[in-house]
Scaffold this motif. Structure first.
Motif, mmCIF file in Angstrom:
data_model
loop_
_atom_site.group_PDB
_atom_site.id
_atom_site.type_symbol
_atom_site.label_atom_id
_atom_site.label_comp_id
_atom_site.label_asym_id
_atom_site.label_seq_id
_atom_site.Cartn_x
_atom_site.Cartn_y
_atom_site.Cartn_z
ATOM 1 N N ILE A 6 0.862 -1.196 0.000
ATOM 2 C CA ILE A 6 0.000 0.000 0.000
ATOM 3 C C ILE A 6 0.888 1.233 0.000
ATOM 4 C CG2 ILE A 6 -1.887 1.237 1.129
ATOM 5 C CD1 ILE A 6 -2.673 -1.395 2.501
ATOM 6 N N GLY A 12 7.256 2.186 -0.617
ATOM 7 C CA GLY A 12 6.431 1.182 -1.282
ATOM 8 C C GLY A 12 7.005 0.767 -2.629
ATOM 9 N N TYR A 32 -2.686 7.948 -5.628
ATOM 10 C CA TYR A 32 -2.412 8.874 -6.732
ATOM 11 C C TYR A 32 -1.586 8.125 -7.778
ATOM 12 C CZ TYR A 32 -4.002 12.160 -3.201
ATOM 13 O OH TYR A 32 -4.733 12.801 -2.233
ATOM 14 N N GLY A 39 2.983 13.714 -1.314
ATOM 15 C CA GLY A 39 3.416 12.989 -0.112
ATOM 16 C C GLY A 39 4.773 13.479 0.366
ATOM 17 N N ILE A 47 19.396 14.026 0.091
ATOM 18 C CA ILE A 47 20.767 13.804 0.561
ATOM 19 C C ILE A 47 20.947 12.341 0.953
ATOM 20 C CG2 ILE A 47 22.446 14.349 2.395
ATOM 21 C CD1 ILE A 47 21.164 17.140 2.592
ATOM 22 N N THR A 163 -5.834 4.483 -6.846
ATOM 23 C CA THR A 163 -6.700 3.546 -6.128
ATOM 24 C C THR A 163 -6.362 3.606 -4.649
ATOM 25 O OG1 THR A 163 -6.788 2.108 -8.054
ATOM 26 C CG2 THR A 163 -7.380 1.119 -5.936
ATOM 27 N N ILE A 165 -6.658 2.378 -0.941
ATOM 28 C CA ILE A 165 -7.028 1.230 -0.119
ATOM 29 C C ILE A 165 -7.563 1.794 1.198
ATOM 30 C CG2 ILE A 165 -6.194 -0.886 0.982
ATOM 31 C CD1 ILE A 165 -6.069 -0.887 -2.136
ATOM 32 N N ALA A 181 3.025 1.112 3.348
ATOM 33 C CA ALA A 181 4.046 2.121 3.020
ATOM 34 C C ALA A 181 3.329 3.398 2.612
ATOM 35 C CB ALA A 181 4.960 1.615 1.909
ATOM 36 N N ALA A 182 2.401 3.821 3.462
ATOM 37 C CA ALA A 182 1.488 4.910 3.097
ATOM 38 C C ALA A 182 1.998 6.279 3.520
ATOM 39 C CB ALA A 182 0.112 4.647 3.691
ATOM 40 N N GLY A 183 3.253 6.366 3.968
ATOM 41 C CA GLY A 183 3.836 7.662 4.326
ATOM 42 C C GLY A 183 2.954 8.398 5.321
ATOM 43 N N GLN A 200 6.697 20.513 5.785
ATOM 44 C CA GLN A 200 8.048 20.996 5.497
ATOM 45 C C GLN A 200 8.048 21.772 4.197
ATOM 46 O OE1 GLN A 200 11.218 20.047 7.395
ATOM 47 N NE2 GLN A 200 9.496 20.008 8.811
ATOM 48 N N CYS A 292 6.155 19.460 1.585
ATOM 49 C CA CYS A 292 6.427 18.026 1.683
ATOM 50 C C CYS A 292 6.038 17.649 3.108
ATOM 51 C CB CYS A 292 7.915 17.813 1.423
ATOM 52 S SG CYS A 292 8.522 16.110 1.469
ATOM 53 N N MET A 293 5.994 16.378 3.430
ATOM 54 C CA MET A 293 5.638 15.981 4.801
ATOM 55 C C MET A 293 6.609 14.966 5.385
ATOM 56 S SD MET A 293 1.530 15.711 4.450
ATOM 57 C CE MET A 293 1.626 15.289 2.723
ATOM 58 N N TYR A 294 6.853 15.123 6.681
ATOM 59 C CA TYR A 294 7.564 14.118 7.457
ATOM 60 C C TYR A 294 6.522 13.284 8.213
ATOM 61 C CZ TYR A 294 12.113 16.702 7.298
ATOM 62 O OH TYR A 294 13.282 17.322 6.944
ATOM 63 N N CYS A 319 9.304 7.275 8.643
ATOM 64 C CA CYS A 319 10.742 7.543 8.470
ATOM 65 C C CYS A 319 11.214 8.841 9.092
ATOM 66 C CB CYS A 319 11.097 7.506 7.002
ATOM 67 S SG CYS A 319 10.820 5.884 6.287
ATOM 68 N N HIS A 322 13.925 11.296 7.378
ATOM 69 C CA HIS A 322 15.283 10.994 6.883
ATOM 70 C C HIS A 322 15.384 9.620 6.229
ATOM 71 C CE1 HIS A 322 16.665 8.831 10.741
ATOM 72 N NE2 HIS A 322 15.523 9.368 11.102
HETATM 73 C C1 LIG Z 1 11.223 18.256 2.509
HETATM 74 C C2 LIG Z 1 11.767 16.887 2.710
HETATM 75 C C3 LIG Z 1 13.140 16.667 2.614
HETATM 76 C C4 LIG Z 1 13.666 15.407 2.821
HETATM 77 N N1 LIG Z 1 15.004 15.222 2.671
HETATM 78 C C5 LIG Z 1 15.536 13.989 2.818
HETATM 79 C C6 LIG Z 1 16.890 13.756 2.524
HETATM 80 O O1 LIG Z 1 17.623 14.680 2.109
HETATM 81 N N2 LIG Z 1 17.372 12.490 2.679
HETATM 82 C C7 LIG Z 1 16.582 11.474 3.084
HETATM 83 O O2 LIG Z 1 17.083 10.363 3.207
HETATM 84 N N3 LIG Z 1 15.264 11.652 3.357
HETATM 85 C C8 LIG Z 1 14.731 12.881 3.212
HETATM 86 N N4 LIG Z 1 13.401 13.081 3.417
HETATM 87 C C9 LIG Z 1 12.572 11.958 3.863
HETATM 88 C C10 LIG Z 1 12.180 11.048 2.733
HETATM 89 O O3 LIG Z 1 11.913 11.761 1.559
HETATM 90 C C11 LIG Z 1 10.982 10.220 3.179
HETATM 91 O O4 LIG Z 1 11.347 9.477 4.335
HETATM 92 C C12 LIG Z 1 10.509 9.244 2.122
HETATM 93 O O5 LIG Z 1 10.383 9.854 0.855
HETATM 94 C C13 LIG Z 1 9.179 8.668 2.565
HETATM 95 O O6 LIG Z 1 8.675 7.817 1.567
HETATM 96 P P1 LIG Z 1 7.319 7.014 1.831
HETATM 97 O O7 LIG Z 1 7.182 6.070 0.701
HETATM 98 O O8 LIG Z 1 7.330 6.483 3.208
HETATM 99 O O9 LIG Z 1 6.156 8.124 1.820
HETATM 100 P P2 LIG Z 1 5.422 8.864 0.589
HETATM 101 O O10 LIG Z 1 6.403 9.334 -0.399
HETATM 102 O O11 LIG Z 1 4.512 9.864 1.181
HETATM 103 O O12 LIG Z 1 4.590 7.730 -0.107
HETATM 104 C C14 LIG Z 1 3.400 7.212 0.438
HETATM 105 C C15 LIG Z 1 2.527 6.812 -0.738
HETATM 106 O O13 LIG Z 1 1.409 6.080 -0.262
HETATM 107 C C16 LIG Z 1 0.288 6.449 -1.033
HETATM 108 N N5 LIG Z 1 -0.879 6.131 -0.194
HETATM 109 C C17 LIG Z 1 -1.144 6.637 1.020
HETATM 110 N N6 LIG Z 1 -2.261 6.106 1.526
HETATM 111 C C18 LIG Z 1 -2.713 5.221 0.605
HETATM 112 C C19 LIG Z 1 -3.853 4.356 0.546
HETATM 113 N N7 LIG Z 1 -4.716 4.310 1.571
HETATM 114 N N8 LIG Z 1 -4.023 3.594 -0.550
HETATM 115 C C20 LIG Z 1 -3.130 3.652 -1.593
HETATM 116 N N9 LIG Z 1 -2.038 4.464 -1.572
HETATM 117 C C21 LIG Z 1 -1.838 5.239 -0.496
HETATM 118 C C22 LIG Z 1 0.481 7.926 -1.280
HETATM 119 O O14 LIG Z 1 -0.242 8.379 -2.404
HETATM 120 C C23 LIG Z 1 1.993 8.010 -1.493
HETATM 121 O O15 LIG Z 1 2.343 7.902 -2.864
HETATM 122 C C24 LIG Z 1 12.821 14.332 3.164
HETATM 123 C C25 LIG Z 1 11.439 14.534 3.243
HETATM 124 C C26 LIG Z 1 10.922 15.791 3.004
HETATM 125 C C27 LIG Z 1 9.436 15.978 3.089
#
Ligand SMILES: Cc1cc2nc3c(=O)[nH]c(=O)nc-3n(C[C@H](O)[C@H](O)[C@H](O)COP(=O)(O)OP(=O)(O)OC[C@H]3O[C@@H](n4cnc5c(N)ncnc54)[C@H](O)[C@@H]3O)c2cc1C
Length: 368
Positions: A6, A12, A32, A39, A47, A163, A165, A181-183, A200, A292-294, A319, A322
């Motif tokens: 997810i 993901g 999306y 996200g 970095i 789609t 979930i 892996a829904a961030g 952020q 962007c979001m943490y 995460c 970072h």
């Molecule tokens: C401004 C900023 C700067 C950063 N800089 C760094 C850096 O320099 N170095 C580093 O290592 N990390 C950095 N990070 C952190 C890093 O980018 C994130 O930890 C990482 O991208 C998170 O990925 P993710 O897949 O967990 O989340 P996301 O990228 O948010 O992905 C989650 C996905 O899940 C999908 N989703 C959510 N809910 C559902 C659902 N119910 N059904 C289907 N799909 C769904 C969303 O559409 C999205 O595509 C930074 C983050 C930000 C915001």
């Protein structure tokens, strides 16, 4: 084996790639169409570094990450990783310096410790005070988040876009396992990690034409800790026009469906002041911004673990701002957990148990 993933952001997409590589029938769902800017995985650059100030236990995973990024480049043909070195700048008591140094000492990493005089001489792009110093990490650089997601998903046979979930139960019956892996949307699907989503902002600031010292071969990615601006970071110019800068944390808590997407003076003024104070050749003219979001845990460390009540569910996406650099390793660990019921990597620091003391995780057992 059939696995639903997810989310098709960094975590993901990476998990789906590593599962597909093992021949697992993985389906990646996203609400999306990734890569997208809604996200946490967008904005051109991330970095990657090795002398990890957040804790030496991350270093073995980072050392695995570099060859995995290169593997992804090889299988996809995409250019994803540019080595630039990294500078962690602060005074001698700052976590940037002490933390990076501790990781380097614990793992025998290739670093140099630079005093203010040396910093000024080598890196004219930085304005440094007499009390400033830096750790120069030689195993560091820039990753391309959108291109990485495209590359990972190109290796996945089934990506279901647009789609949403609505619950884990919705997919559980059709799959043997589910990876969440829904961030920042993770709290919609699980409630056993106390997560806080944080807004952020990134800004690109125009540079002066003669500021060649801001080019990637002369200006490493940097993190700087200061009493005035908190933790800030930046990248060399990739287009000769602007540099990207940001502040680590200091954002408002929000949720992904109501996050303030517009960027205003309260976001930009500290970044402009920071650049005017610390960087040479950078103007206050903003050429581009993003939000962007943490997805933060209470202690700022990841969660990579099974759900406490169902070992068919693995959660990886908390995460804390970072995680990107680790994506292929975290994806591979998620694949270990799903396929083997455990992993040889030491992920004890990322156990969910630290938030739910009654839960005793069962990973790190030997695979055979
Ligand atoms: C401004 C900023 C700067 C950063 N800089 C760094 C850096 O320099 N170095 C580093 O290592 N990390 C950095 N990070 C952190 C890093 O980018 C994130 O930890 C990482 O991208 C998170 O990925 P993710 O897949 O967990 O989340 P996301 O990228 O948010 O992905 C989650 C996905 O899940 C999908 N989703 C959510 N809910 C559902 C659902 N119910 N059904 C289907 N799909 C769904 C969303 O559409 C999205 O595509 C930074 C983050 C930000 C915001």
């Amino acid at each position: 084996m059939r696995v639903a993933v997810i989310g098709g952001g960094a975590m993901g997409a990476a998990t789906s790639w590593r599962l597909a590589r093992r021949g697992v029938d993985a389906v990646c769902y996203d609400r999306y169409s990734p890569p997208h800017p809604l996200g946490s995985t967008h904005g051109d650059t991330r970095i990657i570094r090795t002398a990890y100030l957040e804790g030496p236990w991350y270093v073995p995973l980072l050392q695995e990450a570099f060859p995995l990024w290169r593997e992804l480049e090889a299988v996809s043909g995409a250019q994803l990783l540019t080595m630039t070195d990294a500078l962690m700048i602060g005074d001698s008591s700052s976590e940037a310096v002490t933390g990076a140094n501790a990781s380097a000492q614990a793992h025998g990493l290739d670093i140099e410790v630079l005093d203010a005089v040396e910093l000024r001489k080598r890196y004219p792009g930085h304005v440094v005070g007499d009390e400033d110093m830096a750790v120069l990490d030689k195993q560091a650089g820039i990753l391309r988040p959108e291109a990485a997601v495209v590359a990972m998903l190109s290796q996945v046979p089934r990506v279901v876009r647009d789609t949403r979930i609505t619950s884990i139960a919705e997919v559980m019956d059709d799959f043997d396992a589910v990876v969440v892996a829904a961030g920042p949307w993770t709290p919609e699907l699980i409630d056993w990690i106390p997560l806080k989503v944080e807004r952020q902002v990134h800004a690109w600031l125009a540079i002066e034409r003669e500021a060649g010292w801001l080019m990637p071969d002369r200006f490493p990615v940097f993190i700087r800790q200061s009493k005035t601006f908190g933790d800030v970071y930046g990248f060399p110019t990739l287009d000769g026009v602007a540099v990207k800068v940001g502040r680590h944390h200091e954002g408002e808590f929000t949720d992904p469906d109501h996050v303030r997407r517009e960027v205003g003076a309260t976001d930009l003024d500290p970044l402009r002041r920071m650049a005017a104070t610390y960087m040479r050749g950078v103007s206050g003219r903003v050429t581009r911004t993003l939000t962007c979001m943490y997805t933060n845990t209470p202690d700022g460390h990841f969660v990579i673990d099974f759900s406490p009540d169902d070992k068919r569910v693995v959660v990886i996406s908390a995460c804390s701002g970072h995680g990107f650099k680790f994506a292929p390793v975290i994806g591979d660990i998620a694949a270990d957990l799903v396929c083997d019921g455990g992993t040889k990597r030491d992920i004890s620091r990322f156990a969910a148990a630290r938030f739910a003391p009654s839960y005793v995780p069962d990973h790190n057992h030997d695979r055979n």
